[in-house]
Design a protein around this motif. Structure first.
Motif, mmCIF file in Angstrom:
data_model
loop_
_atom_site.group_PDB
_atom_site.id
_atom_site.type_symbol
_atom_site.label_atom_id
_atom_site.label_comp_id
_atom_site.label_asym_id
_atom_site.label_seq_id
_atom_site.Cartn_x
_atom_site.Cartn_y
_atom_site.Cartn_z
ATOM 1 N N ALA A 1 0.838 -1.209 0.000
ATOM 2 C CA ALA A 1 0.000 0.000 0.000
ATOM 3 C C ALA A 1 0.869 1.253 0.000
ATOM 4 N N VAL A 2 1.995 1.188 0.717
ATOM 5 C CA VAL A 2 2.900 2.344 0.777
ATOM 6 C C VAL A 2 3.776 2.397 -0.469
ATOM 7 N N GLU A 3 4.327 1.275 -0.879
ATOM 8 C CA GLU A 3 5.269 1.276 -2.008
ATOM 9 C C GLU A 3 4.598 1.579 -3.349
ATOM 10 N N TYR B 1 7.603 13.940 5.271
ATOM 11 C CA TYR B 1 7.381 12.601 4.719
ATOM 12 C C TYR B 1 8.290 11.601 5.417
ATOM 13 N N ASP B 2 7.768 10.383 5.590
ATOM 14 C CA ASP B 2 8.560 9.307 6.206
ATOM 15 C C ASP B 2 8.849 8.242 5.148
ATOM 16 N N LYS C 1 9.028 9.221 1.567
ATOM 17 C CA LYS C 1 9.969 10.343 1.363
ATOM 18 C C LYS C 1 10.763 10.144 0.072
ATOM 19 N N SER C 2 11.271 8.931 -0.121
ATOM 20 C CA SER C 2 12.055 8.643 -1.335
ATOM 21 C C SER C 2 11.194 8.738 -2.585
ATOM 22 N N ARG D 1 13.599 9.524 -5.648
ATOM 23 C CA ARG D 1 14.711 8.572 -5.527
ATOM 24 C C ARG D 1 14.239 7.128 -5.647
ATOM 25 N N THR D 2 12.948 6.894 -5.428
ATOM 26 C CA THR D 2 12.367 5.552 -5.560
ATOM 27 C C THR D 2 11.135 5.629 -6.442
#
Length: 338
Positions: free
Chosen positions: A253-255, A271-272, A276-277, A282-283
């Motif tokens: 769900a997060v990714e 952001y955590d 954040k990435s 970056r991701t």
């Protein structure tokens, strides 16, 4: 000076590794939640983070039904049941009563945590007015929305938190109308922070990230005033998957970007990871298909439905003023000198 002291105190409460988490448990065995229930994990986190000097208030919902069978409970700390829409009022009344008793010398002056938890209906739907009212007064209380995207204590009914197109027991896809839930899920934390300017802390969390969740609960309690946390809790029964995949679905769900992890701290968005990435580029977000295809509630989706879902999530990060958080975008109006 007071602000600085509070910041230093909040920093000292941070748990740096999961091995540093308190060993004591104040939400213990004996509950009757489903196998793989992530909301039970959330209850354990909130009790562990808060410690013994805590009063927990629980609105009617699946976590009330599962945790308080007659003559038994898994809560070690004092626990109060309130009606479905009453968590905000009960939390406010409890916090005000404690303050009055301490002022009158009836009880010892000491920090006592007041935490109310409520589900989809008890917080985001019929309980929202009471929660909003609790956020407008200067009392120390924390309200946690445990979000399993349905009304699970009444056999999986659709709520405003149910995702687009997800089928529930009461909203099965039919021959005439395949997609029963056509509106996008409500964003509760942005509503709270936009509508209550003096609130100091609000956040999203997910039990698949335990250290992140434990620390957010601690920060909310330490910063004080009315604070708010919204937790997305995968639900094997409502989402229709094997219980062993609860953690994996929380991570997905997060990714995939569907559930961003962030904090609102005194006017600023933080952001955590891994959100954040993602926000900083970056991701790369995983395709939402990886999240949707693992759940039976989306088994009727066609390729067109998956593409629509992906497009809506893309918009959260590419078009919104605050990526993944605030569903608005600025219009750069050019002022004519003439």
């Amino acid at each position: 000076m007071v602000e600085k002291e509070r910041e230093e105190r909040a920093y000292k409460t941070i748990i740096k590794t999961i091995k540093d988490a308190p060993l004591e448990e104040f939400y213990t065995s004996g509950h009757r939640t489903c196998q793989g229930c992530e909301s039970a994990l959330l209850m354990r986190f909130l009790a562990k983070s808060a410690g013994p000097r805590t009063i927990v208030i629980g609105a009617t919902g699946c976590m009330y039904v599962a945790n308080t069978t007659y003559y038994t409970t898994s809560w070690v700390v004092p626990w109060v049941h309130t009606q479905l829409g009453g968590s905000g009022a009960a939390a406010l009344g409890t916090a005000a009563a404690l303050k009055a008793l301490m002022r009158k010398g009836k009880i010892k002056q000491e920090p006592i945590n007041v935490i109310a938890f409520c589900g989809d209906l008890g917080c985001a739907d019929m309980g929202l007015s009471g929660v909003s009212n609790a956020m407008t007064y200067d009392y120390n209380l924390l309200i946690i929305l445990y979000d399993n995207e349905s009304s699970a204590n009444t056999d999986i009914q659709e709520t405003s938190m149910t995702p687009y197109g997800a089928q529930t027991t009461f909203s099965r896809p039919g021959k005439v109308r395949r997609i029963m839930k056509r509106r996008w899920k409500k964003s509760v934390v942005p509503m709270i922070i936009a509508g209550h300017r003096t609130i100091k802390y609000a956040a999203t969390m997910n039990p698949a990230y335990p250290l992140d969740g434990l620390n957010k609960i601690r920060k909310a309690l330490e910063i004080g005033g009315p604070t708010f946390i919204h937790s997305l809790d995968p639900c094997p029964k409502g989402w229709d998957y094997d219980p062993q995949f609860s953690h994996e679905l929380g991570v997905l769900a997060v990714e995939t970007g569907i559930w961003p992890l962030y904090e609102y701290i005194e006017g600023k968005i933080v952001y955590d990871e891994p959100t954040k990435s993602i926000v900083e580029g970056r991701t790369k977000r995983k395709p939402v298909r990886e999240f949707l295809e693992k759940q039976g509630r989306f088994s009727h989706f066609t390729e067109e439905d998956v593409e629509y879902f992906q497009r809506m999530v893309d918009e959260m990060y590419e078009d919104w003023e605050i990526p993944g958080v605030m569903p608005i975008k600025s219009l750069n109006v050019k002022i004519d000198d003439n």
